[in-house]
Write a protein that holds these residues in place. Structure first.
Motif, PDB file in Angstrom:
ATOM      1  N   VAL A 233      -6.177   4.388   4.003  1.00 51.18           N
ATOM      2  CA  VAL A 233      -5.582   3.407   3.234  1.00 51.18           C
ATOM      3  C   VAL A 233      -4.934   4.088   2.072  1.00 51.18           C
ATOM      4  O   VAL A 233      -3.940   3.665   1.521  1.00 51.18           O
ATOM      5  N   ASP A 234      -5.510   5.244   1.322  1.00 50.54           N
ATOM      6  CA  ASP A 234      -4.836   5.591   0.115  1.00 50.54           C
ATOM      7  C   ASP A 234      -4.740   7.033   0.354  1.00 50.54           C
ATOM      8  O   ASP A 234      -4.328   7.716  -0.696  1.00 50.54           O
ATOM      9  N   THR A 235      -5.079   7.737   1.352  1.00 48.42           N
ATOM     10  CA  THR A 235      -5.044   9.268   1.669  1.00 48.42           C
ATOM     11  C   THR A 235      -5.637  10.036   0.710  1.00 48.42           C
ATOM     12  O   THR A 235      -5.498  11.264   0.546  1.00 48.42           O
ATOM     13  N   GLU A 236      -6.818   9.556   0.040  1.00 53.10           N
ATOM     14  CA  GLU A 236      -7.731  10.064  -0.800  1.00 53.10           C
ATOM     15  C   GLU A 236      -9.000  10.394   0.176  1.00 53.10           C
ATOM     16  O   GLU A 236      -9.440   9.699   0.663  1.00 53.10           O
ATOM     17  N   LYS A 247     -13.032   0.468   1.221  1.00 52.17           N
ATOM     18  CA  LYS A 247     -11.860   1.108   1.982  1.00 52.17           C
ATOM     19  C   LYS A 247     -11.685   0.717   3.388  1.00 52.17           C
ATOM     20  O   LYS A 247     -10.757   0.330   4.076  1.00 52.17           O
ATOM     21  N   LYS A 250     -10.226  -2.813   3.586  1.00 50.78           N
ATOM     22  CA  LYS A 250      -8.737  -2.749   3.463  1.00 50.78           C
ATOM     23  C   LYS A 250      -7.896  -2.179   4.728  1.00 50.78           C
ATOM     24  O   LYS A 250      -6.826  -2.536   4.811  1.00 50.78           O
ATOM     25  N   GLN A 251      -8.715  -1.373   5.342  1.00 51.65           N
ATOM     26  CA  GLN A 251      -7.988  -0.555   6.346  1.00 51.65           C
ATOM     27  C   GLN A 251      -7.662  -1.332   7.479  1.00 51.65           C
ATOM     28  O   GLN A 251      -6.685  -1.310   8.229  1.00 51.65           O
ATOM     29  N   ASN A 254      -4.134  -3.212   6.103  1.00 56.70           N
ATOM     30  CA  ASN A 254      -3.379  -2.454   5.359  1.00 56.70           C
ATOM     31  C   ASN A 254      -2.585  -1.213   6.510  1.00 56.70           C
ATOM     32  O   ASN A 254      -3.401  -1.014   7.254  1.00 56.70           O
ATOM     33  N   ARG A 257      -1.773   5.345   7.102  1.00 61.80           N
ATOM     34  CA  ARG A 257      -1.062   6.315   6.523  1.00 61.80           C
ATOM     35  C   ARG A 257      -1.206   7.765   7.061  1.00 61.80           C
ATOM     36  O   ARG A 257      -1.735   8.681   6.314  1.00 61.80           O
TER      37      ARG A 257
END
Length: 313
Positions: A233-236, A247, A250-251, A254, A257
Motif C-alpha cells: 500500500v505505502d511501500t514502507e 494496511k 486498504k490493500q 488500493n 505498488r
C-alpha cells in the motif's frame, strides 16, 4: 552489507501440481498441507496437487492454496537458510505469506483469513460488472492519465497493479474496460490485454470486500514481524503489529505498488531476491525493474538445492 529478500507470489501463479514434490519429500511441508486441510475443513492439498485448474482458479480457493504452497516450501527453506539479513515482501496475496513467514500471525489464522478474503473479493462485484486490463509499454503517468480519461467518458477505471516498467494493470467497470480497449493508442500504450479475472481487484470497487475483511482483521492479535516486511500500500516496512490490520484492509482496494516495493528493498541493500512459490512471475518483474540484482525462484526441490548450494558457496 548485501541483503536477501524472500518474496511471495500473488494470485495467477497457481497451477495444478504445485507443492506436491515438497509434500512427498519433506515432513515439514506435509504438515503444512495437513494443517491447512484441518483449518479450512476441506482438502486444499488435493486441489493443489490435482486441480482441476478451473476449481483452483476460483479466488476463494486460489488464495489459501497459494499461501499453503508458499509456506510449505518456506518451512523447508527456513531450515537451510543461513542469512540473517532477510527482508520479506509479496505481491497482493503474497504479502500474507510474507507476514506469516515473518511470524506476524500463525499459519492457521493466515490460511482462514485469506480464504475469507478470497470470498469477499469474489463477491464484492457482481459477475460481469467489472474487469481488468494489462497495459504494456507505457509509463505510470500514461496509465494514470488513461484511467482518468476513460473514467470521465464512460465509467470507473483505476490503476490496480504497478508491476514493473512497462506493465501496469488497471481495473474498473465492464463498460469502461470495453471503451478503454479502443483508446490505448491515444496514451502511448503499446498494447492492452483483457485479463480473465472475476472482479476489478485493488480498485475502489472492492471497498465492500475491505469492509468485511476489516471485521476479521480486528479479531486477530498480530505480532510484530521478526524481520522487515514491506507493504504494497505505502511501500514502507511494517514497524509494529498495530498497523498490520489497517494496511491489509486498504490493500484490498488500493493499487499494489510492486515496482516501488522492489526499488525500496534494493535501495536498502537487497542484492538477491528469492521468489518462494509457484511460477516465476515476480522474478520476471524484478529483472525488468533492475537487471543488476540476482533473482532466484524456488518452486521445486531442484531449485531449492541450487539456492542452498549458492548460499553456502
Amino acid at each position: 552489507m548485501s541483503k536477501t529478500a524472500f518474496v511471495f507470489p500473488g494470485q495467477g501463479a497457481q497451477y495444478a501440481g504445485m507443492g506436491k514434490e515438497f509434500y512427498d519429500n519433506f515432513e515439514e511441508s506435509k504438515e503444512i498441507f495437513e494443517r491447512a486441510n484441518q483449518a479450512l475443513g476441506f482438502d486444499i492439498a488435493k486441489l493443489c496437487f490435482e486441480g482441476p485448474d478451473q476449481d483452483l482458479s476460483v479466488t476463494k480457493i486460489t488464495q489459501p492454496a497459494l499461501l499453503t504452497t508458499c509456506m510449505a516450501i518456506y518451512e523447508v527453506l527456513k531450515k537451510n537458510n543461513k542469512d540473517d539479513s532477510v527482508v520479506m515482501g509479496g505481491l497482493s496475496l503474497g504479502e500474507y505469506s510474507a507476514l506469516t513467514a515473518a511470524g506476524a500471525m500463525d499459519f492457521e489464522t493466515a490460511v482462514k483469513l485469506v480464504y475469507n478474503r478470497g470470498n469477499y473479493m469474489q463477491n464484492a462485484v457482481p459477475l460481469g460488472e467489472g474487469g481488468m486490463l494489462a497495459l504494456m509499454g507505457c509509463t505510470d503517468q500514461d496509465a494514470i492519465a488513461f484511467c482518468e480519461d476513460v473514467t470521465k467518458s464512460c465509467g470507473l477505471l483505476e490503476p490496480a497493479n504497478f508491476n514493473c516498467p512497462g506493465q501496469i494493470v488497471v481495473g474498473g467497470k465492464s463498460e469502461a474496460i470495453d471503451e478503454a480497449l479502443s483508446k490505448t493508442s491515444q496514451f502511448n500504450i503499446r498494447r492492452a490485454v483483457k485479463l480473465q479475472v472475476s472482479a476489478p481487484f485493488h480498485t475502489s470497487m472492492l471497498k465492500p470486500a475491505g469492509t468485511k475483511l476489516k471485521e476479521d482483521l480486528a479479531k486477530i492479535n498480530f505480532k510484530k514481524p521478526k524481520c522487515n516486511v514491506i507493504s504494497n500500500v505505502d511501500t514502507e516496512y511494517y514497524e509494529d503489529d498495530q498497523v498490520i490490520a489497517d494496511k491489509l484492509e486498504k490493500q484490498v482496494y488500493n493499487p499494489v505498488r510492486w515496482e516501488e516495493c522492489v526499488r525500496k528493498m534494493i535501495a536498502d541493500g537487497v542484492t538477491t531476491f528469492v521468489e518462494i512459490g509457484p511460477g516465476k512471475t515476480l522474478s520476471s518483474f524484478i529483472k525488468k525493474i533492475d537487471k543488476n540484482v540476482k533473482s532466484i525462484n524456488i518452486d521445486s526441490i531442484a531449485s531449492l538445492k541450487e539456492y542452498i548450494e549458492l548460499s553456502y558457496a
